[in-house]
Design an enzyme around this catalytic site. Structure first.
Site, PDB file in Angstrom:
ATOM      1  CE  LYS A 119      -3.996  -2.166   0.475  1.00 49.01           C
ATOM      2  NZ  LYS A 119      -5.170  -2.003  -0.405  1.00 49.01           N
ATOM      3  CE  LYS A 155     -10.416  -5.520  -4.257  1.00 50.75           C
ATOM      4  NZ  LYS A 155     -10.249  -4.352  -3.367  1.00 50.75           N
TER       5      LYS A 155
END
Length: 367
Positions: free
Chosen positions: A163, A262
């Protein structure tokens, strides 16, 4: 399919370690486990992957619970469903609420596969039993990231995602690349940058990343097209692709080279399959993203990732990545860099009833 009963368990579990992104830090994870039962007592499992607060999308556990209880479950119980692909059509009149829809729809897919006495991954056209495993590093501290990567590489993971956000990007990636110059590495920005940061993002090209995920606005497609022209690293779109129409628009505008699919974000397994097919037809790479899920959602992700287009290892890790004990049995494990799809009917995993009861905050049954 003769659906007789639907039950919802709101559960809460503490992560083994805090998970940080540009949008916030997750310490505890709430979710909704969905059980759909037919008249013969066969049960299909699904999971709604919304978070407790609307930091990833506008949905939350409690808004999803309302949508399931008051709108979606009555729709399913009050009309016949012959095949799971019909569920997205039934839900089409309800705007948004993709994660609530996906939780119920995937439970129906699991039920249907069990009724057909087939593994779900085979039923949806998966063509490989073994899928490569990727892992997400939930820290932006360079030293901690390097240590974590070492651990996960020893466990066999073949792709690492970190991240990033402004001020925590170049140094982090530089230190990782210095220690691991050849690993498959990608960066996820969770919409932390703007077009004013083009030069900052462009500087990351030197790290030979697989992709940079969602660097710009959470709902943006247009500005990503401008950015992609300026950088060599492929852009991967995540949050801004919530429908087939969004994917078509991104392809038309050349906004990305990769799309993260997703199941929860796009409204269900059937939509995910259609998005996979669209991307392959248009030479867009795809991979299966994760949502810090419990085992039920991971199992559905495994089934989806057996389809041929998922050439990039997804965020599909072992149960032990986040949890001291998962809610499924057997737990999901990574071996030699991969996860083997179960040959059991449906998703191939059962609920650990004792563990589910331990972590359940609230339960309700609808008939």
């Amino acid at each position: 399919m003769n659906i007789k009963e639907v039950s919802l368990n709101i559960i809460n579990m503490t992560l083994k370690a805090p998970f940080s992104t540009a949008l916030g830090t997750v310490v505890e994870r709430e979710g909704i486990i969905i059980k759909v039962m037919d008249k013969d007592g066969t049960i299909g499992f699904g999971e709604t992957v919304a978070f407790s607060t609307p930091w990833y999308t506008e949905e939350t556990v409690h808004t999803a619970f309302h949508m399931l209880k008051d709108i979606l479950i009555p729709l399913i119980l009050n009309q016949p469903v012959r095949h799971p692909s019909e569920v997205s059509v039934i839900f089409a009149a309800i705007r948004g609420n993709q994660m609530a829809k996906a939780g119920l729809e995937t439970a129906i897919w699991d039920l249907y596969a069990k009724q057909q006495e087939k593994p779900l991954w085979q039923l949806i056209g998966g063509d490989r039993e073994q899928i490569p495993a990727g892992v997400v590093i939930g820290t932006q501290d360079p030293a901690e990231a390097v240590e974590s990567i070492s651990k996960y590489l020893q466990e066999g993971y073949t792709r690492v995602k970190v991240k990033i956000k402004p001020g925590h990007d170049y140094e982090l990636l530089h230190k990782i690349r210095r220690h691991y110059p050849t690993i498959d590495l990608m960066a996820d920005a969770n919409s932390a940058y703007t077009l004013k940061d083009v030069q900052t993002i462009k500087a990351l090209d030197e790290f030979n990343l697989l992709m940079i995920e969602q660097p710009l606005g959470v709902d943006d497609i247009v500005e990503h097209a401008f950015l992609q022209k300026e950088i060599q690293t492929p852009i991967c779109l995540d949050e801004s692709i919530v429908s087939i129409h969004d994917a078509k628009s991104a392809i038309h505008l050349k906004s990305c080279g990769v799309i993260n699919i997703k199941i929860g974000r796009v409204g269900g397994l059937w939509n995910a399959i259609k998005m996979h097919d669209l991307c392959i037809k248009n030479n867009i790479k795809v991979w299966c993203g994760g949502m810090i899920e419990f085992g039920i959602s991971k199992a559905h992700n495994i089934a989806l990732a057996t389809k041929k287009g998922f050439s990039i290892p997804g965020d599909i890790s072992s149960s032990s990545r986040y949890w001291e004990q998962d809610i499924i049995e057997p737990e999901i494990s990574v071996n030699n860099g991969g996860i083997t799809a179960s040959l059991g009917y449906g998703i191939g995993y059962e609920l650990n009833k004792k563990r589910l009861n331990e972590v359940t905050l609230f339960k309700e049954i609808y008939r």
